[in-house]
Design a protein around this motif. Structure first.
Motif, PDB file in Angstrom:
ATOM      1  N   VAL A 198      -5.670  -4.374   7.446  1.00  0.00           N
ATOM      2  CA  VAL A 198      -4.859  -3.558   6.542  1.00  0.00           C
ATOM      3  C   VAL A 198      -3.378  -3.812   6.845  1.00  0.00           C
ATOM      4  O   VAL A 198      -2.980  -3.964   8.002  1.00  0.00           O
ATOM      5  CB  VAL A 198      -5.203  -2.068   6.742  1.00  0.00           C
ATOM      6  CG1 VAL A 198      -4.203  -1.173   6.028  1.00  0.00           C
ATOM      7  CG2 VAL A 198      -6.625  -1.795   6.265  1.00  0.00           C
ATOM      8  N   GLY A 199      -2.564  -3.861   5.795  1.00  0.00           N
ATOM      9  CA  GLY A 199      -1.138  -4.071   6.023  1.00  0.00           C
ATOM     10  C   GLY A 199      -0.399  -4.494   4.783  1.00  0.00           C
ATOM     11  O   GLY A 199      -0.985  -4.698   3.714  1.00  0.00           O
ATOM     12  N   ASN A 200       0.907  -4.608   4.928  1.00  0.00           N
ATOM     13  CA  ASN A 200       1.782  -5.095   3.866  1.00  0.00           C
ATOM     14  C   ASN A 200       2.251  -6.504   4.249  1.00  0.00           C
ATOM     15  O   ASN A 200       2.888  -6.688   5.292  1.00  0.00           O
ATOM     16  CB  ASN A 200       2.994  -4.172   3.693  1.00  0.00           C
ATOM     17  CG  ASN A 200       2.589  -2.766   3.287  1.00  0.00           C
ATOM     18  OD1 ASN A 200       1.810  -2.583   2.366  1.00  0.00           O
ATOM     19  ND2 ASN A 200       3.119  -1.757   3.984  1.00  0.00           N
ATOM     20  N   TYR A 201       1.953  -7.461   3.379  1.00  0.00           N
ATOM     21  CA  TYR A 201       2.263  -8.858   3.674  1.00  0.00           C
ATOM     22  C   TYR A 201       3.272  -9.387   2.658  1.00  0.00           C
ATOM     23  O   TYR A 201       3.145  -9.152   1.459  1.00  0.00           O
ATOM     24  CB  TYR A 201       0.995  -9.697   3.649  1.00  0.00           C
ATOM     25  CG  TYR A 201      -0.030  -9.236   4.659  1.00  0.00           C
ATOM     26  CD1 TYR A 201       0.129  -9.520   6.015  1.00  0.00           C
ATOM     27  CD2 TYR A 201      -1.148  -8.496   4.264  1.00  0.00           C
ATOM     28  CE1 TYR A 201      -0.803  -9.084   6.950  1.00  0.00           C
ATOM     29  CE2 TYR A 201      -2.082  -8.055   5.188  1.00  0.00           C
ATOM     30  CZ  TYR A 201      -1.906  -8.363   6.538  1.00  0.00           C
ATOM     31  OH  TYR A 201      -2.825  -7.930   7.462  1.00  0.00           O
ATOM     32  N   LYS A 202       4.260 -10.112   3.181  1.00  0.00           N
ATOM     33  CA  LYS A 202       5.321 -10.635   2.326  1.00  0.00           C
ATOM     34  C   LYS A 202       5.226 -12.145   2.155  1.00  0.00           C
ATOM     35  O   LYS A 202       5.696 -12.696   1.161  1.00  0.00           O
ATOM     36  CB  LYS A 202       6.687 -10.261   2.931  1.00  0.00           C
ATOM     37  CG  LYS A 202       7.885 -10.622   2.059  1.00  0.00           C
ATOM     38  CD  LYS A 202       7.901  -9.847   0.754  1.00  0.00           C
ATOM     39  CE  LYS A 202       9.169 -10.120  -0.047  1.00  0.00           C
ATOM     40  NZ  LYS A 202       9.131  -9.468  -1.374  1.00  0.00           N
ATOM     41  N   LEU A 253       1.958  -8.274  -0.835  1.00  0.00           N
ATOM     42  CA  LEU A 253       0.510  -8.083  -0.910  1.00  0.00           C
ATOM     43  C   LEU A 253       0.164  -6.920   0.001  1.00  0.00           C
ATOM     44  O   LEU A 253       0.374  -6.985   1.218  1.00  0.00           O
ATOM     45  CB  LEU A 253      -0.229  -9.343  -0.449  1.00  0.00           C
ATOM     46  CG  LEU A 253      -1.744  -9.205  -0.242  1.00  0.00           C
ATOM     47  CD1 LEU A 253      -2.449  -8.893  -1.553  1.00  0.00           C
ATOM     48  CD2 LEU A 253      -2.310 -10.466   0.393  1.00  0.00           C
ATOM     49  N   THR A 254      -0.329  -5.843  -0.585  1.00  0.00           N
ATOM     50  CA  THR A 254      -0.675  -4.652   0.178  1.00  0.00           C
ATOM     51  C   THR A 254      -2.184  -4.470   0.207  1.00  0.00           C
ATOM     52  O   THR A 254      -2.831  -4.429  -0.846  1.00  0.00           O
ATOM     53  CB  THR A 254      -0.024  -3.394  -0.424  1.00  0.00           C
ATOM     54  OG1 THR A 254       1.400  -3.544  -0.389  1.00  0.00           O
ATOM     55  CG2 THR A 254      -0.403  -2.150   0.358  1.00  0.00           C
ATOM     56  N   LEU A 255      -2.742  -4.358   1.398  1.00  0.00           N
ATOM     57  CA  LEU A 255      -4.165  -4.096   1.586  1.00  0.00           C
ATOM     58  C   LEU A 255      -4.314  -2.770   2.315  1.00  0.00           C
ATOM     59  O   LEU A 255      -3.787  -2.587   3.416  1.00  0.00           O
ATOM     60  CB  LEU A 255      -4.814  -5.224   2.398  1.00  0.00           C
ATOM     61  CG  LEU A 255      -4.722  -6.636   1.779  1.00  0.00           C
ATOM     62  CD1 LEU A 255      -5.336  -7.659   2.714  1.00  0.00           C
ATOM     63  CD2 LEU A 255      -5.409  -6.666   0.412  1.00  0.00           C
ATOM     64  N   THR A 256      -5.025  -1.838   1.673  1.00  0.00           N
ATOM     65  CA  THR A 256      -5.144  -0.479   2.216  1.00  0.00           C
ATOM     66  C   THR A 256      -6.443  -0.253   2.978  1.00  0.00           C
ATOM     67  O   THR A 256      -6.572   0.711   3.727  1.00  0.00           O
ATOM     68  CB  THR A 256      -5.068   0.551   1.082  1.00  0.00           C
ATOM     69  OG1 THR A 256      -6.215   0.389   0.217  1.00  0.00           O
ATOM     70  CG2 THR A 256      -3.793   0.375   0.263  1.00  0.00           C
ATOM     71  N   GLY A 257      -7.422  -1.115   2.748  1.00  0.00           N
ATOM     72  CA  GLY A 257      -8.734  -0.891   3.339  1.00  0.00           C
ATOM     73  C   GLY A 257      -9.654  -0.097   2.438  1.00  0.00           C
ATOM     74  O   GLY A 257     -10.836   0.084   2.743  1.00  0.00           O
ATOM     75  N   ASN A 258      -9.119   0.394   1.315  1.00  0.00           N
ATOM     76  CA  ASN A 258      -9.914   1.189   0.372  1.00  0.00           C
ATOM     77  C   ASN A 258     -10.183   0.442  -0.926  1.00  0.00           C
ATOM     78  O   ASN A 258     -10.618   1.049  -1.920  1.00  0.00           O
ATOM     79  CB  ASN A 258      -9.185   2.508   0.055  1.00  0.00           C
ATOM     80  CG  ASN A 258      -8.994   3.367   1.293  1.00  0.00           C
ATOM     81  OD1 ASN A 258      -9.915   3.519   2.101  1.00  0.00           O
ATOM     82  ND2 ASN A 258      -7.801   3.916   1.454  1.00  0.00           N
ATOM     83  N   GLU A 259      -9.943  -0.841  -0.944  1.00  0.00           N
ATOM     84  CA  GLU A 259     -10.137  -1.625  -2.163  1.00  0.00           C
ATOM     85  C   GLU A 259     -11.614  -1.657  -2.561  1.00  0.00           C
ATOM     86  O   GLU A 259     -12.494  -1.843  -1.706  1.00  0.00           O
ATOM     87  CB  GLU A 259      -9.642  -3.059  -1.967  1.00  0.00           C
ATOM     88  CG  GLU A 259      -8.126  -3.202  -1.940  1.00  0.00           C
ATOM     89  CD  GLU A 259      -7.506  -2.863  -0.605  1.00  0.00           C
ATOM     90  OE1 GLU A 259      -6.276  -2.774  -0.512  1.00  0.00           O
ATOM     91  OE2 GLU A 259      -8.287  -2.666   0.376  1.00  0.00           O
ATOM     92  N   THR A 260     -11.875  -1.462  -3.832  1.00  0.00           N
ATOM     93  CA  THR A 260     -13.237  -1.567  -4.367  1.00  0.00           C
ATOM     94  C   THR A 260     -13.389  -2.790  -5.259  1.00  0.00           C
ATOM     95  O   THR A 260     -14.515  -3.166  -5.594  1.00  0.00           O
ATOM     96  CB  THR A 260     -13.605  -0.300  -5.165  1.00  0.00           C
ATOM     97  OG1 THR A 260     -12.649  -0.097  -6.210  1.00  0.00           O
ATOM     98  CG2 THR A 260     -13.629   0.923  -4.258  1.00  0.00           C
TER      99      THR A 260
END
Length: 290
Positions: free
Chosen positions: A129-133, A235-242
């Protein structure tokens, strides 16, 4: 007694029904994936090693190959401009071997993808999980068609260029012709086929362009072919993506095949002594779609 038997039968039926309800399989949501695709763009801006716009060098000429496929050896997401190589989120590492001596890309087991094709699919749960640039991609191999002139006749040939830091190659097929190597080859090794005729060569050390806009804050090792590109909106990944997250890696192939001119006609003429000096990609733009 008759009524008692009926009541007992109903009790048994209810019991089975309740048991069935308790063990009912509830459908689960499909697992969301990270899907990475390749795109080859001859119109994308042509950059130099510092990620700055660059024209073809004086005395040289160049063309945009018609790439059929590529292979990467490493893909990493980086949260910011000061994240050093290897300290971001590594989402892919290709096979390596020491069969040729020093550690090298195992060309016989690499993964290929063409223009618009999927190169990698992994569960999003495997990505932190994180914000990637930024994204970093170490390219290993490129293959496609280029044009050349020989004795006044125009030909289309197939070029194989090994742009990885070091490549262990047993053999490879180039448009039906088998090239035997059985050795390690450094960055810049290439082979060319046309009309059943093949030739091999080696571009000068350090000549392969590897655009890195983070040259000052996050340099890459010489010869690594780690191309760096910036996500326009992150690119933001929250861990809750469906749903799947799709990232298209758009590579600039704008005049990426470059040679020294002997005859100033803009055509590649190996018989005239014109030498290949660059086969590197000319930029990377990662595009996110959910």
């Amino acid at each position: 007694m008759k009524y008692l038997n009926i009541i007992a039968a109903i009790a048994v039926l209810v019991s089975f029904t309740n048991c069935s309800d308790d063990n009912k399989i509830v459908p689960t949501e499909p697992e969301a994936n990270l899907i990475i695709k390749f795109q080859f763009d001859p119109a994308q801006e042509r950059l130099n090693n510092l990620g700055e716009p660059a024209a073809v060098a004086a005395g040289n000429a160049a063309q945009s190959p018609d790439f059929a496929r590529m292979s990467a050896n490493y893909i990493e997401f980086a949260p910011n401009a000061t994240t050093l190589l290897g300290e971001g989120e590594i989402v892919f590492e290709g096979p390596k071997t020491t069969a040729g001596g020093s550690n090298a890309i195992d060309f016989q087991n690499v993964t290929f993808a063409g223009d618009g094709d999927t190169f990698l699919t992994i569960p999003l749960n495997d990505v932190a999980v994180g914000n990637y640039k930024w994204v970093r991609v170490s390219l290993a191999y490129q293959e496609g068609a280029i044009q050349l002139l020989s004795n006044g006749v125009d030909y289309t040939g197939t070029l194989a260029s090994f742009v990885g830091y070091n490549n262990y190659i047993t053999s490879f097929d180039l448009n039906g012709s088998t090239i035997e190597v059985n050795d390690n080859k450094s960055q810049g090794f290439w082979a060319f086929e046309t009309q059943g005729f093949t030739v091999q060569g080696q571009a000068p050390e350090g000549a392969t362009t590897v655009p890195n806009p983070l040259f000052n804050s996050s340099p890459i090792p010489q010869g690594s072919c780690v191309v760096t590109g910036e996500f326009e909106n992150g690119l933001t990944l929250t861990g809750n993506e469906t749903n799947d997250v799709r990232v298209t890696l758009s590579f600039s192939i704008n005049n990426s095949f470059e040679w020294t001119e002997v005859n100033a006609d803009g055509k590649y003429e190996p018989n005239a002594g014109e030498q290949v000096v660059d086969m590197g990609l000319r930029g990377l733009i990662p595009i996110v779609a959910n």
